[in-house]
Structure formats: C-alpha cells, structure tokens
Design a protein around this motif. Structure first.
Motif: not given
Length: 257
Positions: A59-78
């Motif tokens: 179910k993990c699509a190529a090019g999808c970054r939803d989990c990465v972006d959510a982690c970045d926002r949650e932890n201030g990495l953005d």
C-alpha cells in the motif's frame, strides 16, 4: 536477495514527559516561562506493552511522502534550514531525517518495493550496546530513545545502527517544538512519537497521516496485546523484519517485502 537500492530523501521517561504539552507565558519583560498545559501520564512505563509498527509495502506508493512530512511536522524537523555557506547537496546529506523513503530491489525478479525506513526499535538495540554514556536506551515498553542531556555526540550509535536510522544535529536549533527538544551536537531518531505515548494518545504521526491519505499502509499498536490492530494484522498477513539475520527482534515489521 533484496538490498537498499535508492534513497529518495536524503530524547528517559521523566524528561520526555515534562517536556511535552507546554505553552509559553510572559512573566515579566524579557522573561519567558514554560507552563504545562497538559500533564503526562504519571504512571511509570512498564513492560506490559511493547509498541511497534507494521508497514504494508503493498500500500506504500512510490513518491508518497505523507508519513515523512507528518514526522517532520510532529518533531519540528520541518523547521530546519540550510546554512548559507552549505551547498544543497551537502545539506541534503547532513540534515536530520527520522523517516526516509527507500526502494528495495529484488535481484532475481527485479521487483521494486517502496517503504518508509526509520528506527526499528530493536529488542536488542546495537545503538544501546555501544553508547558510552547511556544516552541511548530502551524503555520498558520497547521504545528506543536518546536522552539529549547526556548525549556527547560521539556518534558510535550511528555507526552501530544497521538501518542508518539516526541523525546528528550539526547546527544550532531555533524555533523548536517544546515537546520535542533537540540540540546541536546530539544524535536523534524516530521515537514512535514518545510524547504522544506519555500523554495517552493512541497513534503516531506517520500512521495518522497515512490513514488520512486513504492508504492505511502503517499500523501502530501494542505487539503484546493479541487483540490490538497490529497483532491482528500480523496474524492476517505474512511479514518480516529487515536484516532478520541480525536477530535484533525489531519492533517494526514489513509486509510485502
């Protein structure tokens, strides 16, 4: 045999608990106080639960970054920013990343699998074994974390991690999230949204984002609870650990690999 083929995108309990859920208030001109707006769970962490993730790569699509972006926002990495003197390529290699999307290619069939790779929260974590100060440690509930107050930045844990899941903070931190304190000269990695755990919340940022996008590729839960969604899913589909040969008994499992 499968091997990493391409990288798409190149901290003890009390401390985490006290750091979470706070707001700023002005006590006097030039003085800022941090006032708790939500108390952490006062109960001690026990081994009654072991938290983990199941990732269905089908179910993990190529090019999808939803989990990465959510982690970045949650932890201030953005909130990281490239130093003016650094090249974009060097910054891509150096900036902190807690979740990265990778591709695994099967040498025999040529099949390419996309998956998010993060700290695997091993039962026997090599990073803990080599840490000279105890900054890297495993909680009773299986979450592997770093105490930035005693991390000396030796980076032994980074070398010991077979998943290359840890980052070193090279630059001073500004505009941080209070619930996820970060510091220059420290190592850090995915902590399964430990501030959420200590406030009784039921999921992780990555799992929530994946579900909100309609993919449902990431299931979070208690691996010890036979009735939990993750345990039910593990019984329903074949799954495996990455680098099973190391016998680390990881808390993150993958289906479709």
């Amino acid at each position: 045999m499968k091997h990493p083929d391409e990288t798409i995108d190149h901290g003890r309990r009390a401390w985490f608990g006290l750091a979470a859920g706070v707001t700023a208030a002005v006590a006097a001109p030039g003085v800022i106080l941090q006032i708790a707006s939500a108390d952490p769970d006062p109960a001690p962490v026990t081994a009654a639960a072991r938290w983990g993730l199941l990732i269905d790569t089908n179910k993990c699509a190529a090019g999808c970054r939803d989990c990465v972006d959510a982690c970045d926002r949650e932890n201030g990495l953005d909130r990281q920013s490239k130093p003016p003197s650094q090249s974009p390529a060097a910054w891509t290699d150096q900036k902190a990343v807690w979740v990265r999307k990778v591709k695994l290619a099967d040498d025999l069939t040529g099949r390419v699998t996309n998956l998010p790779l993060m700290c695997q929260h091993c039962e026997h974590p090599p990073c803990v074994d080599v840490c000279p100060t105890g900054a890297s440690f495993k909680r009773a509930d299986g979450i592997v974390v770093v105490d930035r107050h005693i991390c000396i930045g030796c980076r032994y844990c980074m070398m010991a991690c077979p998943y290359q899941a840890r980052s070193f903070v090279h630059e001073p931190m500004h505009d941080q999230l209070t619930q996820v304190p970060r510091g220059k000269g420290c190592v850090e990695s995915c902590n399964l949204c430990v501030s959420r755990r200590d406030h009784g919340l039921a999921s992780t940022a990555c799992a929530d984002a994946c579900a909100a996008a309609g993919k449902g590729a990431i299931v979070f839960g208690d691996l010890k609870d036979p009735a939990s969604p993750i345990s039910l899913a593990l019984r329903a589909m074949p799954s495996r650990q990455l680098r099973e040969d190391l016998a680390l008994n990881t808390g993150v499992r993958y289906a479709g690999v």
